[in-house]
Design an enzyme around this catalytic site. Structure first.
Site, PDB file in Angstrom:
ATOM      1  CG  PHE A  14      -2.320   0.343   1.031  1.00 45.67           C
ATOM      2  CD1 PHE A  14      -2.679   1.388   0.199  1.00 45.67           C
ATOM      3  CD2 PHE A  14      -3.319  -0.360   1.672  1.00 45.67           C
ATOM      4  CE1 PHE A  14      -4.010   1.737   0.011  1.00 45.67           C
ATOM      5  CE2 PHE A  14      -4.658  -0.030   1.499  1.00 45.67           C
ATOM      6  CZ  PHE A  14      -4.998   1.020   0.670  1.00 45.67           C
ATOM      7  CG  HIS A  15       3.353   1.894  -3.512  1.00 46.26           C
ATOM      8  ND1 HIS A  15       3.271   2.839  -4.505  1.00 46.26           N
ATOM      9  CD2 HIS A  15       3.016   0.706  -4.092  1.00 46.26           C
ATOM     10  CE1 HIS A  15       2.921   2.248  -5.642  1.00 46.26           C
ATOM     11  NE2 HIS A  15       2.750   0.962  -5.406  1.00 46.26           N
ATOM     12  CG  MET A  16       2.452   8.543  -3.140  1.00 47.33           C
ATOM     13  SD  MET A  16       1.748   9.373  -1.733  1.00 47.33           S
ATOM     14  CE  MET A  16       3.138  10.333  -1.240  1.00 47.33           C
TER      15      MET A  16
END
Length: 87
Positions: A14-16
């Site tokens: 769940f990155h940017m």
């Protein structure tokens, strides 16, 4: 309140970019959304809180929606996560 357990599927977690997509999608609903990860409640409409949680590929999370349009919100949230954010 409605809830569902899901697993983060995209390799990068769940990155940017997925956090931005998720918050943008959830912000159109009047209901509240919490993401439960490692016994912590994360505001699903806060990109900073989502990023700080460090949810990786394979992480088991629970989505909890509460409000007038909770069912629609939960359905879209689950769909986004299960699609791996099209990565």
């Amino acid at each position: 309140m409605v809830s569902k357990n899901v697993k983060i599927k995209n390799e990068m977690g769940f990155h940017m970019r997925p956090a931005n997509l998720f918050v943008t999608a959830m912000s159109k609903y009047s209901s509240d959304i919490n993401i439960v990860h490692d016994s912590k409640n994360i505001d699903g409409k806060s990109i900073m809180n989502i990023m700080a949680a460090g949810m990786k590929c394979g992480s088991e999370i629970t989505l909890e929606c509460d409000g007038a349009d909770e069912r629609e919100m939960l359905d879209e949230a689950v769909s986004l996560i299960e699609s791996g954010f099209d990565e």
